[in-house]
Enzyme design. Structure first.
Site, short mmCIF file in Angstrom:
data_model
loop_
_atom_site.label_atom_id
_atom_site.label_comp_id
_atom_site.label_asym_id
_atom_site.label_seq_id
_atom_site.Cartn_x
_atom_site.Cartn_y
_atom_site.Cartn_z
N GLY A 180 0.81 -1.22 0.00
CA GLY A 180 0.00 0.00 0.00
C GLY A 180 0.83 1.26 0.00
O GLY A 180 2.02 1.24 -0.33
N LEU A 213 0.44 3.64 -2.08
CA LEU A 213 0.84 3.50 -3.49
C LEU A 213 1.34 4.80 -4.09
O LEU A 213 0.91 5.89 -3.71
CB LEU A 213 -0.36 2.99 -4.30
N GLY A 246 5.47 4.44 -8.78
CA GLY A 246 6.22 3.19 -8.99
C GLY A 246 5.26 2.01 -9.07
O GLY A 246 5.33 1.19 -10.00
N HIS A 247 4.32 1.94 -8.12
CA HIS A 247 3.33 0.85 -8.15
C HIS A 247 2.47 0.96 -9.41
O HIS A 247 2.15 -0.04 -10.06
CB HIS A 247 2.42 0.93 -6.93
N LYS A 256 13.91 -1.52 -7.94
CA LYS A 256 14.52 -0.83 -6.80
C LYS A 256 14.88 -1.83 -5.70
O LYS A 256 15.92 -1.73 -5.08
CB LYS A 256 13.57 0.24 -6.23
N ASP A 257 13.98 -2.80 -5.49
CA ASP A 257 14.25 -3.83 -4.48
C ASP A 257 14.93 -5.00 -5.19
O ASP A 257 14.33 -6.07 -5.40
CB ASP A 257 12.93 -4.26 -3.83
N GLN A 296 15.20 -8.42 -3.42
CA GLN A 296 13.86 -9.02 -3.33
C GLN A 296 13.49 -9.66 -4.66
O GLN A 296 13.04 -10.81 -4.72
CB GLN A 296 12.84 -7.94 -2.95
N SER A 353 9.40 5.59 -3.16
CA SER A 353 9.21 4.57 -2.13
C SER A 353 8.09 5.06 -1.23
O SER A 353 7.92 6.27 -1.01
CB SER A 353 10.50 4.44 -1.31
N SER A 354 7.32 4.11 -0.70
CA SER A 354 6.23 4.50 0.22
C SER A 354 6.79 5.23 1.43
O SER A 354 6.13 6.08 2.02
CB SER A 354 5.46 3.27 0.67
O1 PAF Z 1 7.94 -4.82 -2.02
C1 PAF Z 1 6.98 -4.87 -1.21
O2 PAF Z 1 6.18 -3.96 -1.11
C2 PAF Z 1 6.82 -6.09 -0.33
O3 PAF Z 1 8.06 -6.63 0.02
C3 PAF Z 1 5.92 -7.18 -0.95
C4 PAF Z 1 6.52 -7.74 -2.21
C5 PAF Z 1 4.55 -6.59 -1.25
C6 PAF Z 1 5.71 -8.33 0.04
O4 PAF Z 1 5.12 -7.90 1.22
#
Ligand code: PAF
Length: 282
Positions: free
Chosen positions: A31, A33, A36-37, A150-151, A154, A191-192
Site C-alpha cells: 500500500g 501506493l 512506482g506501483h 529498486k528492491d 527481493q 518509495s512509500s
Molecule cells: O515490495 C513490497 O512492497 C513487499 O516486500 C511485498 C513484495 C509486497 C511483500 O510484502
C-alpha cells in the site's frame, strides 16, 4: 474494480476471470501506493492481463526495530488510485485471512542472496517477504507477477523461489516480470517511505542517486567506483552499505563484469531507511 477482503471473495474473482479466458497479472504491494506501483499496474495492463493488486502490510518482514507501526496505511486513497488506473481487483486482506492459524504452508527457504546486504541489516526480512509472496501467489495463481527493480535483492529472491517451486511441481508456470525503478524529477527513487521525509531530508535523500551516478562514471574498478560514489553522498545520510556486486549472485566484484555490475546502496536519512541501485557498465 472489485474490492476483496477475504480469500473466498478473491477466489471467486480469480476463477471467474480465468473462466473468461483471462491471464492474471498480479502486483503485490504494502500500500501507500505511488507512481512506482502504478507503473507496475500499467505493465500488467499492457500485457492484456486481468490485473489484481494486493495491499497487505506484512508483519513478518519487519524486524523489531523496523518501521511496521509507522508504515503508512492509506487504503482509501490506494483504492481510489487503483480504480482510476483501471485495476480489476484489489485484494486487501487482514492478517487472519493471509495467515490463518491452521495454515499449513511449506515455507520457502531463501537462498544465499538473502544473507547479504539487506539480509544482513534486516535479519528475517527476506524469509518473511518470501513467505507472504508465496502465500499470495498460491491465492492469486497469477500468470505474471510484477516487481520493481529498486528492491533488487527481493526481485532476485522471488525469481529464484518461483523457479524452484515450478521445478519442484509445487507451482504452475508463471513469470516474474522486473520493471524499472521510477524516480521523481530529482532522481529520488520512489518509495512509500518517502512520505515520512521532511523537506530537508528529501534534499539529503537525493544524494543517494547522485552517488550512484558518480560511481557509474568513475571507471571500472570497485575501489574507484565506491570512492567516487561516497564523495557524492550527503554527510547527513547514514550509510549502511555501498557496494559493487554481480547482478545475479550479489557477490562483491573487484571490477565491472562484462555484463555490468550493480551498484547498491542503503542509507538512513532521519528515521527513514532508503535503498537504491544502478546497473552500471553494462
Ligand atoms: O515490495 C513490497 O512492497 C513487499 O516486500 C511485498 C513484495 C509486497 C511483500 O510484502
Amino acid at each position: 474494480m472489485i474490492l476483496c477482503h477475504t480469500v473466498k471473495e478473491l477466489a471467486q474473482a480469480v476463477s471467474q476471470a480465468k473462466a473468461e479466458g483471462n491471464s492474471i497479472g498480479f502486483i503485490p504491494t504494502m500500500g501507500a501506493l505511488h507512481e512506482g506501483h502504478l507503473s507496475l499496474v500499467r505493465a500488467a495492463q499492457a500485457n492484456q492481463n486481468f490485473t489484481i493488486v494486493s495491499v497487505f502490510v506484512n508483519p513478518l518482514q519487519f524486524g523489531e526495530k523496523d518501521d511496521f507501526n509507522s508504515y503508512p496505511r492509506t487504503l482509501g486513497v490506494d483504492a481510489r488510485l487503483l480504480t482510476d488506473a483501471g485495476v480489476d481487483v484489489l485484494f486487501a486482506p487482514n492478517l487472519a485471512e493471509v495467515f490463518p492459524a491452521d495454515l499449513d504452508l511449506a515455507e520457502p527457504v531463501p537462498g544465499s542472496i538473502a544473507e547479504k546486504f539487506e539480509g544482513e541489516f534486516r535479519p528475517g526480512h527476506f524469509a518473511g517477504m518470501l513467505k507472504v509472496v508465496s502465500r499470495l501467489f498460491d491465492l492469486v495463481a497469477p500468470d505474471y507477477a510484477y516487481f520493481g527493480e529498486k528492491d533488487a535483492q527481493q526481485l532476485a529472491l522471488v525469481k529464484q523461489m518461483v523457479s524452484e517451486q515450478i521445478t519442484a511441481g509445487r507451482r504452475e508456470p508463471m513469470r516474474v516480470v522486473s520493471c524499472p525503478t521510477i524516480r521523481d524529477e530529482h532522481g529520488l527513487a520512489l518509495s512509500s517511505r518517502n512520505s515520512r521525509l521532511s523537506e530537508a531530508e528529501i534534499l539529503i535523500s537525493r544524494s543517494l542517486q547522485q552517488a550512484l551516478l558518480a560511481g557509474a562514471s568513475a571507471g571500472k574498478k570497485r575501489e574507484q567506483i565506491l570512492s567516487a560514489a561516497k564523495a557524492q553522498l550527503s554527510a547527513e545520510a547514514r550509510l549502511e552499505y555501498l557496494e559493487l556486486v554481480d547482478p545475479q549472485s550479489f557477490e562483491v566484484v573487484e571490477q565491472l563484469p562484462a555484463g555490468g555490475g550493480l551498484l547498491i546502496i542503503a542509507a538512513w536519512v532521519g528515521d527513514v531507511r532508503l535503498i537504491d541501485n544502478l546497473l552500471i557498465g553494462g
